[in-house]
Motif scaffolding. Structure first.
Motif, PDB file in Angstrom:
ATOM      1  N   PHE A 191      -7.943   4.460  -3.632  1.00 58.86           N
ATOM      2  CA  PHE A 191      -9.031   3.607  -4.094  1.00 58.86           C
ATOM      3  C   PHE A 191      -8.778   2.205  -3.553  1.00 58.86           C
ATOM      4  O   PHE A 191      -8.019   1.430  -4.119  1.00 58.86           O
ATOM      5  N   ASP A 192      -9.419   1.859  -2.440  1.00 62.00           N
ATOM      6  CA  ASP A 192      -9.194   0.569  -1.794  1.00 62.00           C
ATOM      7  C   ASP A 192      -9.662  -0.606  -2.644  1.00 62.00           C
ATOM      8  O   ASP A 192      -9.144  -1.706  -2.528  1.00 62.00           O
ATOM      9  N   ARG A 193     -10.626  -0.371  -3.470  1.00 71.90           N
ATOM     10  CA  ARG A 193     -11.216  -1.441  -4.278  1.00 71.90           C
ATOM     11  C   ARG A 193     -10.233  -1.998  -5.312  1.00 71.90           C
ATOM     12  O   ARG A 193     -10.321  -3.142  -5.701  1.00 71.90           O
ATOM     13  N   TRP A 194      -9.285  -1.173  -5.763  1.00 71.26           N
ATOM     14  CA  TRP A 194      -8.359  -1.588  -6.816  1.00 71.26           C
ATOM     15  C   TRP A 194      -6.942  -1.695  -6.276  1.00 71.26           C
ATOM     16  O   TRP A 194      -6.060  -0.890  -6.607  1.00 71.26           O
ATOM     17  N   ASP A 195      -6.695  -2.676  -5.434  1.00 71.40           N
ATOM     18  CA  ASP A 195      -5.348  -2.961  -4.908  1.00 71.40           C
ATOM     19  C   ASP A 195      -4.677  -1.742  -4.292  1.00 71.40           C
ATOM     20  O   ASP A 195      -3.506  -1.471  -4.551  1.00 71.40           O
ATOM     21  N   ASP A 196      -5.425  -0.984  -3.528  1.00 74.19           N
ATOM     22  CA  ASP A 196      -4.889   0.201  -2.852  1.00 74.19           C
ATOM     23  C   ASP A 196      -4.238   1.203  -3.802  1.00 74.19           C
ATOM     24  O   ASP A 196      -3.171   1.737  -3.538  1.00 74.19           O
ATOM     25  N   GLU A 197      -4.868   1.458  -4.954  1.00 73.50           N
ATOM     26  CA  GLU A 197      -4.344   2.466  -5.873  1.00 73.50           C
ATOM     27  C   GLU A 197      -4.359   3.820  -5.211  1.00 73.50           C
ATOM     28  O   GLU A 197      -5.275   4.147  -4.473  1.00 73.50           O
ATOM     29  N   GLU A 198      -3.330   4.641  -5.489  1.00 72.69           N
ATOM     30  CA  GLU A 198      -3.242   5.991  -4.945  1.00 72.69           C
ATOM     31  C   GLU A 198      -2.919   6.981  -6.058  1.00 72.69           C
ATOM     32  O   GLU A 198      -2.172   6.675  -6.973  1.00 72.69           O
TER      33      GLU A 198
END
Length: 91
Positions: free
Chosen positions: A82-89
């Motif tokens: 999820f790029d929108r949230w600090d590169d969450e994986e």
């Protein structure tokens, strides 16, 4: 009489590409490639730039004989970015 058909069996390096356009006019792209033949391994990547989502992973199908039947076991992984949230994986 219909005979038994051989399943799709891609060669190494063969890839599949697709693009999907959603109702909100955003697009997503999917690419899959056969990276190993024995054992069969398919690498895949999905990306929707407008929604800031990417998915990467692989698929490793295996067949097992259980006495009177045959079963397929699908192994592999998928990682969602999820790029929108600090590169969450998520795995």
């Amino acid at each position: 009489m219909v005979g038994v058909k051989k399943p799709y069996n891609p060669v190494l390096g063969e890839f599949f590409r697709s693009r999907c356009t959603f109702d909100d006019s955003s697009s997503a792209f999917f690419v899959a490639e056969q990276v190993s033949h024995h054992p069969p391994i398919t690498a895949m990547f999905y990306h929707c730039p407008d929604h800031h989502i990417a998915i990467e992973g692989d698929l490793r199908p295996k067949s097992r004989f259980f006495g009177n039947s045959v079963g397929m076991i699908l192994e592999g992984y998928a990682k969602i970015h999820f790029d929108r949230w600090d590169d969450e994986e998520y795995l």
